[in-house]
Design a protein around this motif. Structure first.
Motif, PDB file in Angstrom:
ATOM      1  N   ALA A   9       0.834  -1.208   0.000  1.00 52.31           N
ATOM      2  CA  ALA A   9       0.000   0.000   0.000  1.00 52.31           C
ATOM      3  C   ALA A   9       0.868   1.257   0.000  1.00 52.31           C
ATOM      4  O   ALA A   9       0.564   2.237  -0.700  1.00 52.31           O
ATOM      5  CB  ALA A   9      -0.924  -0.004   1.212  1.00 52.31           C
ATOM      6  N   GLN A  10       1.956   1.236   0.755  1.00 50.55           N
ATOM      7  CA  GLN A  10       2.853   2.389   0.803  1.00 50.55           C
ATOM      8  C   GLN A  10       3.539   2.599  -0.551  1.00 50.55           C
ATOM      9  O   GLN A  10       3.737   3.738  -0.981  1.00 50.55           O
ATOM     10  CB  GLN A  10       3.906   2.209   1.898  1.00 50.55           C
ATOM     11  N   GLU A  11       3.918   1.515  -1.213  1.00 47.14           N
ATOM     12  CA  GLU A  11       4.543   1.629  -2.528  1.00 47.14           C
ATOM     13  C   GLU A  11       3.558   2.221  -3.547  1.00 47.14           C
ATOM     14  O   GLU A  11       3.936   3.057  -4.362  1.00 47.14           O
ATOM     15  CB  GLU A  11       5.047   0.265  -3.019  1.00 47.14           C
ATOM     16  N   GLN A  12       2.300   1.794  -3.474  1.00 43.38           N
ATOM     17  CA  GLN A  12       1.284   2.340  -4.364  1.00 43.38           C
ATOM     18  C   GLN A  12       1.086   3.833  -4.113  1.00 43.38           C
ATOM     19  O   GLN A  12       1.024   4.632  -5.041  1.00 43.38           O
ATOM     20  CB  GLN A  12      -0.047   1.581  -4.160  1.00 43.38           C
ATOM     21  N   GLN A  13       1.025   4.202  -2.844  1.00 40.79           N
ATOM     22  CA  GLN A  13       0.867   5.616  -2.491  1.00 40.79           C
ATOM     23  C   GLN A  13       2.081   6.418  -2.951  1.00 40.79           C
ATOM     24  O   GLN A  13       1.945   7.547  -3.427  1.00 40.79           O
ATOM     25  CB  GLN A  13       0.669   5.759  -0.984  1.00 40.79           C
ATOM     26  N   ARG A  14       3.254   5.834  -2.837  1.00 39.42           N
ATOM     27  CA  ARG A  14       4.473   6.525  -3.252  1.00 39.42           C
ATOM     28  C   ARG A  14       4.459   6.799  -4.756  1.00 39.42           C
ATOM     29  O   ARG A  14       4.807   7.887  -5.199  1.00 39.42           O
ATOM     30  CB  ARG A  14       5.697   5.680  -2.889  1.00 39.42           C
ATOM     31  N   THR A  15       4.053   5.804  -5.549  1.00 39.48           N
ATOM     32  CA  THR A  15       4.023   6.014  -6.999  1.00 39.48           C
ATOM     33  C   THR A  15       2.997   7.073  -7.383  1.00 39.48           C
ATOM     34  O   THR A  15       3.243   7.883  -8.279  1.00 39.48           O
ATOM     35  CB  THR A  15       3.712   4.698  -7.737  1.00 39.48           C
ATOM     36  N   GLU A  16       1.856   7.091  -6.683  1.00 37.43           N
ATOM     37  CA  GLU A  16       0.858   8.136  -6.943  1.00 37.43           C
ATOM     38  C   GLU A  16       1.402   9.513  -6.602  1.00 37.43           C
ATOM     39  O   GLU A  16       1.174  10.480  -7.336  1.00 37.43           O
ATOM     40  CB  GLU A  16      -0.418   7.852  -6.151  1.00 37.43           C
ATOM     41  N   LEU A  17       2.113   9.607  -5.481  1.00 30.36           N
ATOM     42  CA  LEU A  17       2.669  10.899  -5.078  1.00 30.36           C
ATOM     43  C   LEU A  17       3.762  11.363  -6.039  1.00 30.36           C
ATOM     44  O   LEU A  17       3.876  12.559  -6.326  1.00 30.36           O
ATOM     45  CB  LEU A  17       3.206  10.825  -3.653  1.00 30.36           C
ATOM     46  N   VAL A  18       4.560  10.436  -6.539  1.00 27.21           N
ATOM     47  CA  VAL A  18       5.597  10.800  -7.511  1.00 27.21           C
ATOM     48  C   VAL A  18       4.959  11.341  -8.787  1.00 27.21           C
ATOM     49  O   VAL A  18       5.413  12.349  -9.347  1.00 27.21           O
ATOM     50  CB  VAL A  18       6.517   9.583  -7.805  1.00 27.21           C
ATOM     51  N   GLN A  19       3.872  10.704  -9.225  1.00 27.36           N
ATOM     52  CA  GLN A  19       3.154  11.178 -10.413  1.00 27.36           C
ATOM     53  C   GLN A  19       2.565  12.570 -10.160  1.00 27.36           C
ATOM     54  O   GLN A  19       2.638  13.450 -11.018  1.00 27.36           O
ATOM     55  CB  GLN A  19       2.043  10.188 -10.784  1.00 27.36           C
ATOM     56  N   GLN A  20       2.015  12.773  -8.990  1.00 27.11           N
ATOM     57  CA  GLN A  20       1.442  14.078  -8.644  1.00 27.11           C
ATOM     58  C   GLN A  20       2.526  15.154  -8.600  1.00 27.11           C
ATOM     59  O   GLN A  20       2.308  16.286  -9.041  1.00 27.11           O
ATOM     60  CB  GLN A  20       0.724  13.987  -7.299  1.00 27.11           C
ATOM     61  N   VAL A  21       3.698  14.820  -8.087  1.00 29.74           N
ATOM     62  CA  VAL A  21       4.805  15.779  -8.041  1.00 29.74           C
ATOM     63  C   VAL A  21       5.216  16.163  -9.454  1.00 29.74           C
ATOM     64  O   VAL A  21       5.482  17.352  -9.741  1.00 29.74           O
ATOM     65  CB  VAL A  21       5.996  15.190  -7.236  1.00 29.74           C
ATOM     66  N   ARG A  22       5.267  15.184 -10.360  1.00 32.93           N
ATOM     67  CA  ARG A  22       5.626  15.492 -11.754  1.00 32.93           C
ATOM     68  C   ARG A  22       4.620  16.453 -12.378  1.00 32.93           C
ATOM     69  O   ARG A  22       5.001  17.405 -13.069  1.00 32.93           O
ATOM     70  CB  ARG A  22       5.681  14.210 -12.588  1.00 32.93           C
TER      71      ARG A  22
END
Length: 183
Positions: A103-116
């Motif tokens: 779940a944390q890895e999924q949240q991390r990838t979403e946050l990285v996309q949002q940062v981009r």
């Protein structure tokens, strides 16, 4: 007496305890073995111990620790239960942490996309012309000296909201009952 190997062999044959190659434990064992051979008992056996059975030192049904087969099975079951319990808690923790990690890895990838996306938006808004266009379209800003025009395009006619029908005036107790029941 000549020195060297031949004298050591002679001392060992005679049982002389002055040899430096033999330790105290070995000397005691050899003495116990010789006395046991003379008396007809085993070396290390106590003289006042119980008499042994003719079939051997252990009975056929007794195991390694003189336990019956039922007791051995119960002890084995108890040991297996203890091992299962000692493994179950860390295993449960591992599995729950693995789920949390996913779940944390999924949240991390979403946050990285949002940062981009936000960095791209920041780069777009760093241009002053883009900021001005956003201010005009979203906020309705105009430059000094410009005349703003607002055009209402004909669309569907707006229907006036319907007024609720007046309720029949009833007795006070029916109004009270309706207010309590919500009808």
């Amino acid at each position: 007496m000549p020195s060297g190997r031949s004298s050591d062999r002679q001392q060992r044959r005679r049982g002389d305890g002055s040899s430096s190659t033999r330790g105290n434990g070995a000397r005691r064992r050899s003495e116990a073995q010789t006395t046991a051979k003379r008396s007809g008992t085993r070396a290390g056996a106590q003289s006042g111990s119980r008499p042994r059975s003719k079939t051997g030192s252990r009975s056929e049904t007794a195991g390694a620790f003189k336990l019956s087969s039922t007791r051995r099975a119960a002890l084995l079951a108890l040991l297996l239960c203890a091992m299962a319990l000692s493994v179950s808690v860390p295993l449960r923790t591992y599995l729950s942490q693995r789920g949390e990690l996913a779940a944390q890895e999924q949240q991390r990838t979403e946050l990285v996309q949002q940062v981009r996306e936000l960095e791209l938006r920041k780069a777009q808004l760093s241009d002053p012309e883009r900021v001005e266009a956003e201010a005009r379209s979203r906020l309705g800003y105009v430059r000094p000296g410009e005349t703003p025009y607002i055009v209402d395009l004909p669309g569907r006619p707006a229907t006036p909201p319907t007024a609720p029908e007046p309720e029949e005036d009833g007795a006070w107790y029916s109004d009270l009952w309706k207010s309590l029941t919500g009808n």
